[in-house]
Design a protein around this motif. Structure first.
Motif, PDB file in Angstrom:
ATOM      1  N   GLU A 116       0.834  -1.205   0.000  1.00 12.21           N
ATOM      2  CA  GLU A 116       0.000   0.000   0.000  1.00 12.21           C
ATOM      3  C   GLU A 116       0.870   1.258   0.000  1.00 12.21           C
ATOM      4  N   LEU A 117       1.897   1.275   0.815  1.00 17.01           N
ATOM      5  CA  LEU A 117       2.785   2.440   0.857  1.00 17.01           C
ATOM      6  C   LEU A 117       3.509   2.622  -0.466  1.00 17.01           C
ATOM      7  N   ASP A 118       3.941   1.504  -1.066  1.00 15.79           N
ATOM      8  CA  ASP A 118       4.598   1.563  -2.370  1.00 15.79           C
ATOM      9  C   ASP A 118       3.645   2.125  -3.432  1.00 15.79           C
ATOM     10  N   SER A 119       2.382   1.732  -3.371  1.00 16.81           N
ATOM     11  CA  SER A 119       1.412   2.224  -4.367  1.00 16.81           C
ATOM     12  C   SER A 119       1.168   3.718  -4.240  1.00 16.81           C
ATOM     13  N   ARG A 120       1.492   4.282  -3.081  1.00 20.37           N
ATOM     14  CA  ARG A 120       1.337   5.723  -2.866  1.00 20.37           C
ATOM     15  C   ARG A 120       2.596   6.497  -3.241  1.00 20.37           C
ATOM     16  N   GLY A 121       3.589   5.783  -3.752  1.00 16.39           N
ATOM     17  CA  GLY A 121       4.807   6.446  -4.205  1.00 16.39           C
ATOM     18  C   GLY A 121       5.896   6.551  -3.168  1.00 16.39           C
ATOM     19  N   HIS A 122       5.762   5.858  -2.049  1.00 18.49           N
ATOM     20  CA  HIS A 122       6.797   5.901  -1.017  1.00 18.49           C
ATOM     21  C   HIS A 122       7.907   4.897  -1.320  1.00 18.49           C
ATOM     22  N   ASP A 123       9.107   5.240  -0.925  1.00 22.66           N
ATOM     23  CA  ASP A 123      10.230   4.303  -0.943  1.00 22.66           C
ATOM     24  C   ASP A 123      10.193   3.529   0.374  1.00 22.66           C
ATOM     25  N   VAL A 124       9.947   2.226   0.289  1.00 25.24           N
ATOM     26  CA  VAL A 124       9.692   1.400   1.469  1.00 25.24           C
ATOM     27  C   VAL A 124      10.863   0.449   1.705  1.00 25.24           C
ATOM     28  N   ALA A 125      11.248   0.331   2.955  1.00 26.77           N
ATOM     29  CA  ALA A 125      12.180  -0.727   3.366  1.00 26.77           C
ATOM     30  C   ALA A 125      11.515  -1.554   4.443  1.00 26.77           C
ATOM     31  N   VAL A 126      11.638  -2.869   4.340  1.00 29.83           N
ATOM     32  CA  VAL A 126      11.171  -3.780   5.373  1.00 29.83           C
ATOM     33  C   VAL A 126      12.368  -4.143   6.251  1.00 29.83           C
ATOM     34  N   VAL A 127      12.202  -4.018   7.551  1.00 27.70           N
ATOM     35  CA  VAL A 127      13.252  -4.415   8.486  1.00 27.70           C
ATOM     36  C   VAL A 127      12.753  -5.604   9.283  1.00 27.70           C
ATOM     37  N   ARG A 128      13.542  -6.677   9.259  1.00 29.21           N
ATOM     38  CA  ARG A 128      13.201  -7.914   9.938  1.00 29.21           C
ATOM     39  C   ARG A 128      14.033  -8.069  11.207  1.00 29.21           C
ATOM     40  N   GLU A 129      13.460  -8.799  12.179  1.00 33.61           N
ATOM     41  CA  GLU A 129      14.238  -9.188  13.343  1.00 33.61           C
ATOM     42  C   GLU A 129      15.412 -10.059  12.895  1.00 33.61           C
ATOM     43  N   PRO A 130      16.522 -10.046  13.634  1.00 32.30           N
ATOM     44  CA  PRO A 130      17.723 -10.743  13.167  1.00 32.30           C
ATOM     45  C   PRO A 130      17.602 -12.252  13.138  1.00 32.30           C
ATOM     46  N   MET A 131      18.257 -12.828  12.149  1.00 33.98           N
ATOM     47  CA  MET A 131      18.552 -14.261  12.081  1.00 33.98           C
ATOM     48  C   MET A 131      19.962 -14.387  11.519  1.00 33.98           C
ATOM     49  N   PRO A 132      20.959 -13.887  12.224  1.00 33.35           N
ATOM     50  CA  PRO A 132      22.295 -13.737  11.637  1.00 33.35           C
ATOM     51  C   PRO A 132      23.131 -15.003  11.709  1.00 33.35           C
ATOM     52  N   TYR A 133      22.674 -16.073  11.070  1.00 32.85           N
ATOM     53  CA  TYR A 133      23.438 -17.312  11.104  1.00 32.85           C
ATOM     54  C   TYR A 133      24.722 -17.155  10.306  1.00 32.85           C
ATOM     55  N   GLY A 134      25.830 -17.565  10.913  1.00 31.28           N
ATOM     56  CA  GLY A 134      27.104 -17.479  10.227  1.00 31.28           C
ATOM     57  C   GLY A 134      28.006 -16.438  10.861  1.00 31.28           C
ATOM     58  N   ASP A 135      28.662 -15.655  10.035  1.00 32.23           N
ATOM     59  CA  ASP A 135      29.660 -14.679  10.465  1.00 32.23           C
ATOM     60  C   ASP A 135      28.959 -13.415  10.963  1.00 32.23           C
ATOM     61  N   LEU A 136      28.950 -13.203  12.275  1.00 34.57           N
ATOM     62  CA  LEU A 136      28.243 -12.059  12.838  1.00 34.57           C
ATOM     63  C   LEU A 136      28.851 -10.735  12.405  1.00 34.57           C
ATOM     64  N   VAL A 137      30.143 -10.695  12.209  1.00 32.68           N
ATOM     65  CA  VAL A 137      30.781  -9.448  11.770  1.00 32.68           C
ATOM     66  C   VAL A 137      30.348  -9.111  10.345  1.00 32.68           C
ATOM     67  N   ALA A 138      30.375 -10.111   9.462  1.00 26.19           N
ATOM     68  CA  ALA A 138      29.966  -9.884   8.077  1.00 26.19           C
ATOM     69  C   ALA A 138      28.490  -9.533   7.983  1.00 26.19           C
ATOM     70  N   LYS A 139      27.687 -10.005   8.946  1.00 27.25           N
ATOM     71  CA  LYS A 139      26.244  -9.782   8.901  1.00 27.25           C
ATOM     72  C   LYS A 139      25.797  -8.662   9.832  1.00 27.25           C
ATOM     73  N   ARG A 140      26.714  -7.769  10.162  1.00 29.47           N
ATOM     74  CA  ARG A 140      26.341  -6.648  11.031  1.00 29.47           C
ATOM     75  C   ARG A 140      25.163  -5.880  10.435  1.00 29.47           C
ATOM     76  N   VAL A 141      25.189  -5.641   9.123  1.00 28.40           N
ATOM     77  CA  VAL A 141      24.059  -5.071   8.387  1.00 28.40           C
ATOM     78  C   VAL A 141      23.870  -5.909   7.133  1.00 28.40           C
ATOM     79  N   GLU A 142      22.631  -6.395   6.924  1.00 29.80           N
ATOM     80  CA  GLU A 142      22.325  -7.198   5.747  1.00 29.80           C
ATOM     81  C   GLU A 142      21.239  -6.492   4.927  1.00 29.80           C
ATOM     82  N   ARG A 143      21.392  -6.563   3.595  1.00 32.95           N
ATOM     83  CA  ARG A 143      20.402  -5.972   2.682  1.00 32.95           C
ATOM     84  C   ARG A 143      20.074  -7.001   1.605  1.00 32.95           C
TER      85      ARG A 143
END
Length: 445
Positions: A148-175
């Motif tokens: 709905e927000l996208d249909s109104r012309g907004h730039d939307v990002a979804v942020v999920r709770e972490p599931m950082p399996y593997g290298d925690l340093v490499a996964k400090r920020v995931e996109r």
């Protein structure tokens, strides 16, 4: 004096609490994390969590041990800990107090950090979708808001709770922006990210959520928080939307931090009413009415299951593979795949347990309420191979995939795979109306 702290966690909120409230507090020193006893089997193999890496701690601090929760008392004694902080989700209230009793018996204080201590302020509006348990339908609602927000012309990002399996340093920020970004992830990670990405929404996750939200707000003008399990939102929401499951109608007052979510809701949605009895719906409404704020409107919805190819199921022996965390963490006996099998007229639904091998056999043994479906487990290459071998050993005519993952793309099995998807059908409102009422002028800032 510096307070010595042990954080009880599950590779999620514990790390968030550490970064936001504990890491740089000179009055507190985190001497250990514990690893929850009921995490999905295979997670620790995927994550390799024996220590929180020194690269994510202040200069000179060094790594922090991560030990099994069963060793809590010994850890308190070994590290002369003053306080134990509880920091994970989807736990029965009684089990939280059992954890508290163990900490107190070991001589430590016990507590948890609340939203005012750990929710981050973000520069763009935040719509938070939370629930009283995992498996209530959060991701479908979050996608509806993002669409709905996208249909109104907004730039939307979804942020999920972490599931950082593997290298925690490499996964400090995931996109995650397209299918190639999902390569190499565990099945559980794909279950949470894949549908959002397929819908055209960028997903952020990671370990350090101050950095995660900074990156997301640089790219987007509005953020949708799709909370894992029943976890508290990691950012301070402008609109806090909370789901209650009519099939688990009293869980809103029985689980942590689901009850806290319900008590902090700006609006509440009862889901799965089409599959629940009148008594169950009445109980869910009663719990929501008693616990949610007086000014939080209560809405109603159905969860409708549709198979991609019902004709491929009718009259055939089917093996059902469902969303893993909904079955394990959420404690539900089945999901969309089982409903699709019944609706389409499968000749039989194969019991997977006699055919289970390796890590999949371990999972079914650990979760004895699973007697008709197979959780989509794949935290390692070995576990994914065991999932394939279990499916082939069951020799079904058709596999029904109720997991959000495109199962056919990640396993190589002999039987055809038919996807079963569920959608939210709103009874008395729409995503547009909810956003208009909940966000008000926030989108203008």
């Amino acid at each position: 004096m510096t307070e010595r702290v042990v954080v009880m966690g599950a590779a999620g909120r514990d790390f968030h609490d550490y970064f936001v409230a504990l890491r740089d507090d000179p009055a507190r020193d985190v001497v250990a994390f514990t690893r929850a006893p009921d995490q999905n089997l295979g997670e620790t193999e995927a994550g390799g969590y024996e220590a929180f890496p020194a690269a994510l701690t202040p200069d000179g601090r060094g790594e922090i041990p991560i030990i099994p929760e069963a060793d809590l008392a010994e850890t308190v004694e070994e590290h002369d800990a003053d306080r134990v902080l509880f920091a994970y989700s989807d736990v029965a209230h009684e089990d939280v107090m059992h954890a508290a009793s163990r900490a107190l018996a070991a001589g430590a204080d016990f507590g948890m950090l609340g939203p005012d201590s750990v929710q981050l302020n973000v520069d763009v509006p935040v719509v938070a979708v939370n629930a009283v348990r995992t498996g209530c339908g959060k991701s479908a609602v979050a996608r509806a808001f993002a669409d709905e927000l996208d249909s109104r012309g907004h730039d939307v990002a979804v942020v999920r709770e972490p599931m950082p399996y593997g290298d925690l340093v490499a996964k400090r920020v995931e996109r995650f922006a397209d299918e190639t970004d999902l390569e190499g992830l565990t099945v559980e990670e794909r279950e949470e990210y894949e549908d959002h990405v397929a819908a055209g929404h960028v997903v952020y996750a990671g370990v350090d959520y101050r950095a995660v939200f900074d990156r997301a707000s640089d790219e987007a003008d509005v953020i949708v928080w799709d909370g894992g399990n029943n976890e508290l939102a990691f950012a301070r929401p402008d609109f806090h939307f909370v789901l209650v499951d009519a099939l688990r109608p009293d869980h809103g007052e029985r689980y942590h931090p689901g009850e806290a979510n319900l008590r902090r809701a700006d609006a509440v949605l009862v889901t799965k009413e089409n599959a629940a009895s009148d008594d169950e719906i009445g109980t869910a409404i009663d719990v929501a009415d008693r616990l949610a704020p007086d000014d939080a409107p209560l809405h109603h919805s159905d969860s409708v299951v549709r198979a991609d190819d019902p004709a491929a199921i009718e009259g055939r022996d089917a093996l059902v593979v469902e969303d893993g965390p909904t079955l394990t963490h959420g404690g539900t006996p089945h999901g969309a795949g089982y409903v699709a099998a019944e609706d389409a007229g499968a000749a039989s639904i194969i019991d997977p347990e006699p055919h289970a091998v390796g890590g999949i056999a371990d999972v079914l043994a650990a979760y004895d309420h699973l007697d008709a479906v197979l959780p989509a487990m794949g935290y390692s290459d070995d576990q994914l191979a065991d999932l394939e071998a279990t499916i082939d050993a069951a020799d079904p005519d058709v596999v029904i995939a109720g997991t959000p993952v495109d199962l056919d793309a990640i396993v190589d099995v002999d039987a055809p795979v038919v996807r079963a998807r569920y959608e939210i059908e709103w009874r008395d409102t729409t995503p547009a109306a909810l956003l208009d009422a909940g966000l008000g002028d926030a989108l203008d800032r």
